[in-house]
Design a protein around this motif. Sequence first.
Motif, PDB file in Angstrom:
ATOM      1  N   ARG A 183       0.822  -1.220   0.000  1.00 44.44           N
ATOM      2  CA  ARG A 183       0.000   0.000   0.000  1.00 44.44           C
ATOM      3  C   ARG A 183       0.856   1.271   0.000  1.00 44.44           C
ATOM      4  NH1 ARG A 183      -5.303   1.214   3.798  1.00 44.44           N
ATOM      5  NH2 ARG A 183      -5.440   3.460   3.432  1.00 44.44           N
ATOM      6  N   ILE A 184       1.908   1.286   0.813  1.00 41.70           N
ATOM      7  CA  ILE A 184       2.740   2.488   0.950  1.00 41.70           C
ATOM      8  C   ILE A 184       3.935   2.439   0.013  1.00 41.70           C
ATOM      9  CG2 ILE A 184       4.115   3.848   2.564  1.00 41.70           C
ATOM     10  CD1 ILE A 184       2.373   2.672   4.819  1.00 41.70           C
ATOM     11  N   GLY A 185       4.499   1.248  -0.183  1.00 40.50           N
ATOM     12  CA  GLY A 185       5.699   1.066  -0.987  1.00 40.50           C
ATOM     13  C   GLY A 185       5.375   0.686  -2.422  1.00 40.50           C
ATOM     14  N   PRO A 186       5.989  -0.396  -2.889  1.00 41.04           N
ATOM     15  CA  PRO A 186       6.929  -1.254  -2.168  1.00 41.04           C
ATOM     16  C   PRO A 186       8.241  -0.527  -1.825  1.00 41.04           C
ATOM     17  CG  PRO A 186       6.060  -2.364  -4.112  1.00 41.04           C
ATOM     18  CD  PRO A 186       5.695  -0.917  -4.228  1.00 41.04           C
ATOM     19  N   ARG A 187       8.847  -0.986  -0.724  1.00 47.30           N
ATOM     20  CA  ARG A 187      10.100  -0.387  -0.282  1.00 47.30           C
ATOM     21  C   ARG A 187      11.154  -0.521  -1.379  1.00 47.30           C
ATOM     22  NH1 ARG A 187      13.450  -1.442   5.440  1.00 47.30           N
ATOM     23  NH2 ARG A 187      14.944   0.256   5.082  1.00 47.30           N
ATOM     24  N   PHE A 188      11.955   0.512  -1.544  1.00 44.17           N
ATOM     25  CA  PHE A 188      13.047   0.603  -2.525  1.00 44.17           C
ATOM     26  C   PHE A 188      12.547   0.746  -3.960  1.00 44.17           C
ATOM     27  CE2 PHE A 188      14.501  -2.449   0.810  1.00 44.17           C
ATOM     28  CZ  PHE A 188      15.362  -1.604   1.472  1.00 44.17           C
ATOM     29  N   SER A 189      11.247   0.977  -4.168  1.00 48.80           N
ATOM     30  CA  SER A 189      10.717   1.063  -5.531  1.00 48.80           C
ATOM     31  C   SER A 189      10.432   2.511  -5.917  1.00 48.80           C
ATOM     32  CB  SER A 189       9.429   0.242  -5.663  1.00 48.80           C
ATOM     33  OG  SER A 189       8.350   0.917  -5.049  1.00 48.80           O
ATOM     34  N   ALA A 190      10.333   2.755  -7.215  1.00 47.83           N
ATOM     35  CA  ALA A 190       9.971   4.082  -7.715  1.00 47.83           C
ATOM     36  C   ALA A 190       8.515   4.400  -7.429  1.00 47.83           C
ATOM     37  CB  ALA A 190      10.245   4.154  -9.223  1.00 47.83           C
ATOM     38  N   GLU A 191       7.700   3.374  -7.191  1.00 49.85           N
ATOM     39  CA  GLU A 191       6.268   3.566  -6.954  1.00 49.85           C
ATOM     40  C   GLU A 191       5.945   3.919  -5.507  1.00 49.85           C
ATOM     41  OE1 GLU A 191       7.502   0.705  -8.403  1.00 49.85           O
ATOM     42  OE2 GLU A 191       7.242   1.576 -10.405  1.00 49.85           O
ATOM     43  N   ALA A 192       6.909   3.832  -4.615  1.00 47.14           N
ATOM     44  CA  ALA A 192       6.653   4.053  -3.191  1.00 47.14           C
ATOM     45  C   ALA A 192       6.196   5.494  -2.939  1.00 47.14           C
ATOM     46  CB  ALA A 192       7.920   3.765  -2.390  1.00 47.14           C
ATOM     47  N   ALA A 193       5.445   5.675  -1.863  1.00 45.35           N
ATOM     48  CA  ALA A 193       5.015   7.010  -1.452  1.00 45.35           C
ATOM     49  C   ALA A 193       6.232   7.905  -1.254  1.00 45.35           C
ATOM     50  CB  ALA A 193       4.191   6.925  -0.171  1.00 45.35           C
ATOM     51  N   ASP A 194       6.046   9.193  -1.453  1.00 45.25           N
ATOM     52  CA  ASP A 194       7.149  10.132  -1.290  1.00 45.25           C
ATOM     53  C   ASP A 194       7.529  10.319   0.176  1.00 45.25           C
ATOM     54  OD1 ASP A 194       7.491  10.944  -4.096  1.00 45.25           O
ATOM     55  OD2 ASP A 194       5.464  11.740  -3.855  1.00 45.25           O
ATOM     56  N   LEU A 195       6.551  10.197   1.063  1.00 45.75           N
ATOM     57  CA  LEU A 195       6.808  10.412   2.494  1.00 45.75           C
ATOM     58  C   LEU A 195       5.842   9.570   3.306  1.00 45.75           C
ATOM     59  CD1 LEU A 195       8.118  12.024   4.887  1.00 45.75           C
ATOM     60  CD2 LEU A 195       6.299  13.722   4.565  1.00 45.75           C
TER      61      LEU A 195
END
Length: 320
Positions: free
Chosen positions: A90-102
């Motif tokens: 939902r928030i990430g995925p972690r280390f991805s370009a799609e992750a939330a900005d903050l």
Amino acid sequence: MRSIKRVSLVGGTHGNELSGIYLVRSLLRQPSWHDFPSLDIDCLLANEEAIQLGRRFKDCDLNRCFSKSKLQDLQDERYESRRAQELNQRIGPRFSAEAADLCIDLHNTTSNFGCGIIITNTSSPNLHWKLQLCHFLSRTCPRVRIVFDCIGDCSEEPFLPLVAKNDLTFELGPQAHGTLQAEVFWNQRKLVLQTLDFLERLNSQTLSDEERSEKTLEVYIHTGVVHYPMRSDGSLAALIAAELQGRDFEALRPGDPVFQARLCCQRAASLEPECYPMFINEAAYVSSGIAFQKTMRCELKIPELKADGSLSIIELPSLN
């Protein structure tokens, strides 16, 4: 720098830390975020089952489930481990370009923390605007302390807000777990709304010259933990000394009282190079034998935020 668009606001990572839970619930009742049109804000409660139980967690600490290795372990069937996978999507995925900005994670502590702002990812140029934000918050909220939880690579740090590209943890106290205090709740609400206001004006390039200007900022850097003296059966052999209780972020010098056991007082030995304790006597850490965490205090120069959005690397002190 690119604009900050997607913001995840998370309460209830620990189910008995009520300020963030009630704040998120109150914000979810708002019909819109019309004051912050450039931001896509996602409010959520992280650990619904722990909230229902009124406990820190159900099976394991959710805020220790987001390291790279844990997120790759799909065999762990504990509730919080499965919930971490859902939140990562939902928030990430972690280390991805799609992750939330903050991601802003809302916490309470039983220690005398004040309005703590904890940053774990300190290795990115984005630290530049985050520290300008911290300076702004220190002018509008009482007893703001900025803490760096990690210097260097944070890929194995396990904390929830690291799922986003940028992390902020708002840690407020003192407040007993399972309770609400008006001052703590309203200070946390102020931190959140002032942060969103700063980001909106950062995106629209309407920060004032003073808000953009070069500054010096006091920061506390996590350096380790101090454990309680323990008996052979695993029980505590001493308590936090009365002289230390409530003195979070005050200098602890050699010879100062630290632990008290009956008529015997254990005093601080040589602490390198100086120690500013935090999370003193935090209730959630007693079961792990942690009496407090150590920090060192430093002053950082924060460069001007340029109108063109360019960011600078912040020079951080060495912990060696």
